[in-house]
Scaffold this motif. Sequence first.
Motif, mmCIF file in Angstrom:
data_model
loop_
_atom_site.group_PDB
_atom_site.id
_atom_site.type_symbol
_atom_site.label_atom_id
_atom_site.label_comp_id
_atom_site.label_asym_id
_atom_site.label_seq_id
_atom_site.Cartn_x
_atom_site.Cartn_y
_atom_site.Cartn_z
ATOM 1 N N ILE A 131 85.332 -4.498 17.470
ATOM 2 C CA ILE A 131 84.555 -5.716 17.732
ATOM 3 C C ILE A 131 83.287 -5.771 16.887
ATOM 4 C CG2 ILE A 131 83.286 -7.023 19.491
ATOM 5 C CD1 ILE A 131 85.261 -5.891 21.545
ATOM 6 N N THR A 132 82.524 -4.685 16.873
ATOM 7 C CA THR A 132 81.229 -4.680 16.186
ATOM 8 C C THR A 132 81.300 -4.129 14.758
ATOM 9 O OG1 THR A 132 80.633 -2.454 16.944
ATOM 10 C CG2 THR A 132 80.100 -4.307 18.416
ATOM 11 N N ASN A 133 82.411 -3.477 14.434
ATOM 12 C CA ASN A 133 82.585 -2.779 13.151
ATOM 13 C C ASN A 133 81.685 -1.556 13.006
ATOM 14 O OD1 ASN A 133 84.665 -4.393 12.016
ATOM 15 N ND2 ASN A 133 83.168 -5.974 11.521
ATOM 16 N N ALA A 134 81.013 -1.163 14.087
ATOM 17 C CA ALA A 134 80.187 0.042 14.059
ATOM 18 C C ALA A 134 81.082 1.264 13.851
ATOM 19 C CB ALA A 134 79.401 0.179 15.359
ATOM 20 N N THR A 135 80.584 2.251 13.122
ATOM 21 C CA THR A 135 81.355 3.464 12.877
ATOM 22 C C THR A 135 80.684 4.676 13.510
ATOM 23 O OG1 THR A 135 80.239 3.875 10.755
ATOM 24 C CG2 THR A 135 82.280 2.573 10.708
ATOM 25 N N LYS A 136 81.495 5.664 13.838
ATOM 26 C CA LYS A 136 81.007 6.945 14.343
ATOM 27 C C LYS A 136 81.701 8.064 13.576
ATOM 28 C CE LYS A 136 79.918 5.658 19.130
ATOM 29 N NZ LYS A 136 80.206 5.936 20.572
ATOM 30 N N VAL A 172 82.678 17.426 15.071
ATOM 31 C CA VAL A 172 81.256 17.292 15.396
ATOM 32 C C VAL A 172 81.143 16.432 16.651
ATOM 33 C CG1 VAL A 172 80.447 17.503 13.017
ATOM 34 C CG2 VAL A 172 80.997 15.241 13.930
ATOM 35 N N SER A 173 80.052 16.618 17.371
ATOM 36 C CA SER A 173 79.797 15.783 18.539
ATOM 37 C C SER A 173 79.212 14.455 18.084
ATOM 38 C CB SER A 173 78.818 16.479 19.499
ATOM 39 O OG SER A 173 79.371 17.699 19.971
ATOM 40 N N SER A 174 79.746 13.361 18.605
ATOM 41 C CA SER A 174 79.207 12.047 18.251
ATOM 42 C C SER A 174 77.775 11.931 18.760
ATOM 43 C CB SER A 174 80.066 10.936 18.865
ATOM 44 O OG SER A 174 81.368 10.954 18.334
ATOM 45 N N LEU A 175 76.937 11.245 18.007
ATOM 46 C CA LEU A 175 75.558 11.040 18.438
ATOM 47 C C LEU A 175 75.555 10.257 19.757
ATOM 48 C CD1 LEU A 175 73.977 10.073 15.000
ATOM 49 C CD2 LEU A 175 73.960 12.301 16.123
ATOM 50 N N PRO A 176 74.701 10.636 20.711
ATOM 51 C CA PRO A 176 74.738 9.996 22.034
ATOM 52 C C PRO A 176 74.500 8.486 22.002
ATOM 53 C CG PRO A 176 73.416 12.005 22.085
ATOM 54 C CD PRO A 176 73.717 11.732 20.650
ATOM 55 N N LYS A 235 66.306 10.148 15.470
ATOM 56 C CA LYS A 235 66.106 11.592 15.567
ATOM 57 C C LYS A 235 66.722 12.110 16.864
ATOM 58 C CE LYS A 235 61.842 11.897 12.812
ATOM 59 N NZ LYS A 235 60.433 12.380 12.766
ATOM 60 N N LEU A 236 67.375 13.276 16.740
ATOM 61 C CA LEU A 236 67.962 13.941 17.899
ATOM 62 C C LEU A 236 67.314 15.311 18.041
ATOM 63 C CD1 LEU A 236 70.167 13.997 20.127
ATOM 64 C CD2 LEU A 236 71.695 15.038 18.417
ATOM 65 N N LEU A 257 63.798 19.635 16.176
ATOM 66 C CA LEU A 257 64.629 18.565 15.647
ATOM 67 C C LEU A 257 66.004 19.102 15.254
ATOM 68 C CD1 LEU A 257 64.788 15.584 14.616
ATOM 69 C CD2 LEU A 257 63.958 16.434 12.415
ATOM 70 N N ALA A 258 67.054 18.454 15.745
ATOM 71 C CA ALA A 258 68.424 18.855 15.421
ATOM 72 C C ALA A 258 69.000 18.009 14.291
ATOM 73 C CB ALA A 258 69.313 18.752 16.661
ATOM 74 N N GLN A 259 68.757 16.697 14.340
ATOM 75 C CA GLN A 259 69.281 15.802 13.311
ATOM 76 C C GLN A 259 68.303 14.663 13.067
ATOM 77 O OE1 GLN A 259 73.463 14.544 13.359
ATOM 78 N NE2 GLN A 259 73.848 15.904 15.096
ATOM 79 N N GLU A 260 68.288 14.181 11.825
ATOM 80 C CA GLU A 260 67.494 12.998 11.481
ATOM 81 C C GLU A 260 68.303 12.112 10.535
ATOM 82 O OE1 GLU A 260 63.450 11.756 9.000
ATOM 83 O OE2 GLU A 260 63.415 13.581 10.244
#
Length: 319
Positions: A131-136, A172-176, A235-236, A257-260
Amino acid sequence: MKRFLGIVCLLLLINACDDGNLTVESIDFANVTAIKCTSKDVIYKVKDSEILYLEIPSSDFVNDETLENIPTTIPISTTKRAVYRLYSSAASAENVCPTVPSATPNVTEEWITTSGTIQITTTAIKTTDAITNATKITGYKHYIVLKNVTFLKPSGDQLYETFVFGNYTTSVSSLPFGFDEEAVTKSSCDNRIFSFSGGESLVLDVDNFSTLFANEATVTPRTATVSATKKLTYKLFNGTINDLFFCTSPTPNTPTLAQEWNAVDGIEGTDGTIEVTTTSNGPNTFRHTVHLKKVTMKKGNSDFYLGDDFLYGSFDTSL
């Protein structure tokens, strides 16, 4: 005479079928799934009575895309190498993964690499919202090829200009991305806009705050384009954060910081658009609703798409 000839033919047939005289001329595991041992840094493939495995540290498989035609290149050595084995019967992970591998079935032939390079081409595995074309990003595929490699085998050296080991996949774990569009706030120490959810933040930092978020109802939305002066940053962290974390100087050491991920600069009128709609929300109070349109987030060489229209959220300002 016929009986004699029959016996001779039978002996020749038996001799031709003698496994002891068979030799392996080439190996091909390109279409066999690669699996990592749980207890050590070995990636292996099993095909009936054959095993091909790669001894290589997990750290060499970076979860980031490699640039086009620029794979990760690792010289073959005594600690980073490929090994092929032919067994007397069906082989399994037990023949390679335990600290002391199973001695049965017997190894009848072994090849070991002595020179060459290991090349790894990495691409992100993504899912797309219909629907949104968003990707993970859900994982990374590592395509492994041995270049100009020499295998030492019982009958002598076997040379390959290109030997395809095949694909190895890491997850990998998807970003929350558990943000609440009703909980967006303006920073207490500057003009940044924050959205928080546990240990993650999505921060909008624009240089023309008073213009983009003017205290005046809009007839048509105000827009800006993501750039070096109009930044969006995800940032995660490994712990809970809030506005005070970002307003403290120097920045606290914990949580770490784990990810940016940073938004890619947009093209005006095409993508990377920050869209603001302002309405009156009581006496001298205005509500600003922010949509992020066709924004791409990037870390290293990897990226994901927020979607055609991502609702960042709403916050209030006062005269």
